[in-house]
Structures are given as C-alpha cells and as structure tokens.
Scaffold this motif. Structure first.
Motif, mmCIF file in Angstrom:
data_model
loop_
_atom_site.group_PDB
_atom_site.id
_atom_site.type_symbol
_atom_site.label_atom_id
_atom_site.label_comp_id
_atom_site.label_asym_id
_atom_site.label_seq_id
_atom_site.Cartn_x
_atom_site.Cartn_y
_atom_site.Cartn_z
ATOM 1 N N CYS A 393 22.018 65.498 -14.431
ATOM 2 C CA CYS A 393 21.787 66.865 -13.942
ATOM 3 C C CYS A 393 21.158 66.891 -12.556
ATOM 4 N N TYR A 394 20.485 65.820 -12.162
ATOM 5 C CA TYR A 394 19.823 65.781 -10.863
ATOM 6 C C TYR A 394 20.611 64.986 -9.824
ATOM 7 N N THR A 395 21.860 64.606 -10.099
ATOM 8 C CA THR A 395 22.684 63.872 -9.130
ATOM 9 C C THR A 395 23.794 64.757 -8.600
ATOM 10 N N CYS A 405 18.563 61.876 -4.185
ATOM 11 C CA CYS A 405 17.817 61.558 -2.961
ATOM 12 C C CYS A 405 16.332 61.856 -3.067
ATOM 13 N N SER A 406 15.907 62.492 -4.120
ATOM 14 C CA SER A 406 14.478 62.736 -4.316
ATOM 15 C C SER A 406 14.247 62.982 -5.799
ATOM 16 N N HIS A 407 13.089 62.598 -6.279
ATOM 17 C CA HIS A 407 12.805 62.704 -7.701
ATOM 18 C C HIS A 407 12.493 64.137 -8.108
ATOM 19 N N ALA A 408 12.240 64.993 -7.095
ATOM 20 C CA ALA A 408 12.018 66.413 -7.342
ATOM 21 C C ALA A 408 12.681 67.199 -6.231
ATOM 22 N N ASN A 409 13.186 68.360 -6.559
ATOM 23 C CA ASN A 409 13.767 69.269 -5.571
ATOM 24 C C ASN A 409 13.509 70.690 -6.042
ATOM 25 N N HIS A 410 12.451 71.289 -5.551
ATOM 26 C CA HIS A 410 12.050 72.623 -6.001
ATOM 27 C C HIS A 410 12.764 73.734 -5.246
ATOM 28 N N ILE A 422 17.360 73.291 -9.246
ATOM 29 C CA ILE A 422 15.927 73.011 -9.163
ATOM 30 C C ILE A 422 15.604 71.940 -10.203
ATOM 31 N N PHE A 423 15.039 70.817 -9.761
ATOM 32 C CA PHE A 423 14.707 69.786 -10.742
ATOM 33 C C PHE A 423 13.394 69.089 -10.390
ATOM 34 N N ASN A 425 12.085 65.774 -12.608
ATOM 35 C CA ASN A 425 12.345 64.996 -13.822
ATOM 36 C C ASN A 425 13.406 65.683 -14.692
ATOM 37 N N ASP A 426 13.178 66.939 -15.070
ATOM 38 C CA ASP A 426 14.177 67.734 -15.772
ATOM 39 C C ASP A 426 14.820 68.716 -14.778
ATOM 40 N N CYS A 427 15.751 69.555 -15.278
ATOM 41 C CA CYS A 427 16.548 70.404 -14.383
ATOM 42 C C CYS A 427 16.476 71.878 -14.760
ATOM 43 N N ASN A 428 16.868 72.689 -13.788
ATOM 44 C CA ASN A 428 17.063 74.133 -13.977
ATOM 45 C C ASN A 428 15.805 74.860 -14.447
ATOM 46 N N TYR A 429 14.741 74.708 -13.693
ATOM 47 C CA TYR A 429 13.532 75.481 -13.952
ATOM 48 C C TYR A 429 13.749 76.935 -13.563
ATOM 49 N N LYS A 430 13.102 77.836 -14.290
ATOM 50 C CA LYS A 430 13.228 79.266 -14.045
ATOM 51 C C LYS A 430 12.054 79.831 -13.254
ATOM 52 N N TYR A 431 10.996 79.058 -13.151
ATOM 53 C CA TYR A 431 9.822 79.503 -12.388
ATOM 54 C C TYR A 431 9.216 78.294 -11.700
#
Length: 440
Positions: A393-395, A405-410, A422-423, A425-431
């Motif tokens: 989900c993060y690739t 390219c980064s372990h987090a992308n807010h 938005i990830f 570690n996990d993906c698709n944060y809502k806030y």
C-alpha cells in the motif's frame, strides 16, 4: 480591444459523488432532444420573438455574446458558440437566469447519474448531456478562457439543502501542451458557508491583532492570551520581516502550546503541489493546510522544538520526537536530526532525518526516481528507499518495480491508491495533525 470580464458558470450540486457508468460511452458531449434552443447554424432563439435573429457570418464566441445578440431576454438553454481560434462551432449550455445572465456552463453535477471517473481523452473532449450532467471539455474551456478575461462562478448545494457560492474574477486554463494547467483564478468572493475553501491569503493577519507580538503558540500560552483556547492566532517569529501570519494553536493535547503546521481531515485540499506552494503555504488554516516551509524554517530556528504527529485510521496513534528543525531554502528545507522518539506508531521520522524537501517540480531526493511525483506529495523523500517485486500500500509502481521513498508520507493523496496515499507504517489515514512545541 479592451479586455472585458465575461462569465463562466461552474455549477455543482451535492458533495457526495458516487462514480457510476457513463451516459455517453464515447466520452462526447451529447445533446438531449428537448434541451436545445438553437434552430440551426448561425441562429439564436430570442424569447418573446416570432422570428429568429440571423447573425453575422461568425458565431458568438461565448454565452455573453449569445445574451447580447438579442434585444429581448434570452432563455437559458443550449446554443452554438465558437471561441476565437476554435476550428468548429460547438454547443454549450448558457445560463441566462443567474445574475445578469451570459454564463457559459462548463460543469454540472445533479444526481450522480453520470460517471466522472474518466480517461484523459474524455476530459479533453467533454462528456455527458448538456441538459443534465456534463463536463464541457478541457480543449473548449482553454479556447474560451484565453480569448478574454473571465470570471468563474461555483454554486454548490449540500445534502442538507444549504448552498454555497464562490466566485473568482480571473479564471483561465492553459492549452494541451501545458496539460490544461489552471494558470490563474484571480481573487475570490464567497460566503461564510464555504469555510473549507482554499483562500488567496490563508495566513494573512490583521496587524492590529495583539497576538502578533508572539513568536509561536508557546508564547501565546505563556501570556495566557485568549485564555489559552484552541484556535487561530497571529505570530511573528524572530527574524521574520514580512507581516505576521496566522497559525493554528493546539492548546489542549499533551499539555498544549503546539504550533500546528499541517492538518488533514477530509481531503478537501490538494497536497500534490509545486515547490513554491509548499514554500509559501496553502489551504485554509481553519481546516486543511500546509503552513509553509519558509515559515516553518523561521519558527524552528529561533529555539529548540519538539515534534508531535497525531494520526487516526481505525484507531488513534501518535509519535513524538525531541528535536525538529528545518533548514533554509538554500539548503532545500532539509529536516535535520529529529532526536529521540516516544509514541505508538513506529520510527518513521528516523528514516527521513537529514533529508531535503522535494516536490514533483523540484526533485531533491537523490534517486533515479522522482519520489515526490510517485508518492504525489511534497515531503522529505529519498533517504529511506527500497524497491520490491510486489505491490504494497505504501509503494508506487514504476514498470515492473514497486518503490518506496520514505517510511512516512503525511502529504499524500487523501483516499489515494498504492504509494500515493497518506501512510506511516500503515496506509490511508483519515486524520493527520503535525505540530511543534518549544522546549528551550
């Protein structure tokens, strides 16, 4: 010929869009048999008249000229127009009921009967039914808006039947070679219902505001200003020579005093932006926004700051780091040493420390891939870098390779696809809310 302000009407009803099958499979604008007011090439039907007005050899260039071609009022409906330089005349829906009329409608959403999840070629040519739901087409809109100066009106009705109006006074899009970029929108007028809108100057402050003497939200707290309530305040960091600017202060979580510099809550603001937009900031500081890398640099250079991010998906998480500092633009707004971590969601910022900021138009990640383009965000991309043979989900995909390219992308796409979302570690944060607080 002097420029005049003409009108383009962007009509939207409903805020919950469900993507359904198209009524026009070919992706072309179709005419409903009962929806036309034209009676053949070169003719305009004038309300209250028993004859048709035969025009000059040329067609009207837009709905303003349709309206002005009749001595009596012209009803709203479908008319033939031909913008300067466009090869053939085409049908457009003219709204002559709103304001003084003469609005060329470029989009209408009514009842979710038409799918808008379309290919590039469909959006370029236009699709739908002019008497119902449709998109006029990028190519037509580009020719329209480059012949005069146009205003853009956006009318929205929400599910609770309240309405919202936005108007921009200088709307123009570029041609196909520039991918139909919105080149200008001018200044806007709106009502308070459209509070989620992106503002022309989202961080502008009233110089008479007493809080402009504060350097950050920590000083707002220390001075007990406004009883330390959560909200919007004006600050001027040390060394900042421009006017003071607005920030959101979170005074309630974890002891308060937090200066918020990023916020995502519902996806109304696009974070796939250019370098200069990330530099200056964008969005609505009362809703979703990026404060701006230049402001962030000036704030973090005046003291030592800690960092906190709060994230919500199916549960709530947070991370804190003891140090947060952003270098100058000369150093590409590099994120320096982040210190030690506490929290509940991994060590993602360790993997991006000492990394320059990148956007899709300024690639500073040091990789053969344009990571900001692949992850669709401005961010500190590149130091953490892996390729995989399988999708996660993060690739994002590049040929047969899957890249992170980064372990987090807010700052990724809200509800985005693999690697574009938005990830952390996990993906698709809502806030997501990113914020800093002075520690010394």
């Amino acid at each position: 010929m002097a420029l005049t302000t003409r009108s383009i009407f962007f009509f939207v009803i409903g805020v919950s869009y469900i993507l359904l099958d198209s009524l026009s499979a070919e992706g072309n604008i179709l005419q409903s048999p009962s929806g036309s007011n034209n009676e053949g090439p070169g003719k305009i039907a004038c309300r209250g008249s028993s004859f048709f007005f035969y025009q000059k050899p040329e067609y009207p260039r837009d709905c303003s000229e349709v309206r002005d071609s009749c001595s009596s009022s012209v009803s709203s409906g479908v008319y033939l127009i031909k913008p300067d330089g466009y090869e053939e005349p085409f049908e457009a829906y003219c709204d002559n009921d709103m304001d003084s009329g003469g609005w060329t409608v470029i989009l209408r959403r009514l009842n979710e009967s038409l799918g808008f999840n379309r290919a590039w070629s469909d959006y370029e040519k236009g699709f739908g039914f002019l008497s119902r739901e449709f998109w006029l087409g990028h190519e037509k809109i580009a020719f329209l808006t480059n012949q005069e100066e146009y205003a853009l009106q956006i009318n929205i009705t929400f599910e609770n039947c309240t309405s919202c109006d936005l108007k921009y006074d200088a709307f123009r899009i570029s041609d196909e070679w520039s991918n139909y970029t919105i080149s200008t929108v001018g200044t806007y007028q709106t009502d308070s219902t459209c509070r989620w809108k992106e503002q022309d100057n989202p961080f502008e402050c009233d110089p008479s505001d007493l809080s402009t003497t504060f350097k950050d939200c920590d000083e707002v707290w220390t001075n007990n200003y406004n009883n330390r309530q959560d909200g919007i305040y004006c600050i001027r960091p040390a060394g900042w020579t421009d006017p003071p600017f607005k920030v959101r202060c979170n005074m309630s979580i974890d002891g308060g005093r937090w200066t918020v510099f990023q916020r995502r809550i519902d996806g109304t603001t696009n974070f796939y932006r250019k370098w200069d937009e990330y530099k200056e900031g964008f969005g609505d500081v009362e809703h979703e926004f990026w404060l701006g890398n230049e402001r962030l640099h000036y704030i973090t250079q005046q003291a030592t700051y800690e960092y906190r991010v709060d994230l919500v998906s199916s549960a709530a998480y947070y991370n804190k780091y003891t140090n947060f500092h952003i270098d100058s633009e000369e150093n590409k707004y590099r994120l320096t040493n982040v210190g030690t971590r506490t929290g509940t969601k991994g060590y993602s910022f360790y993997n991006i420390q000492n990394t320059p900021f990148s956007t899709y138009d300024q690639d500073n990640d040091g990789r053969s891939y344009n990571c900001a383009e692949g992850h669709r965000s401005g961010w500190w991309h590149g130091t953490y870098f892996y390729t995989y043979s399988y999708s996660y989900c993060y690739t994002f995909r590049s040929g047969n390779t899957y890249v992170i390219c980064s372990h987090a992308n807010h700052n990724g796409d809200y509800n985005g696809g693999n690697g574009e979302n938005i990830f952390d570690n996990d993906c698709n944060y809502k806030y997501v809310e990113m914020k800093i607080r002075r520690t010394s």
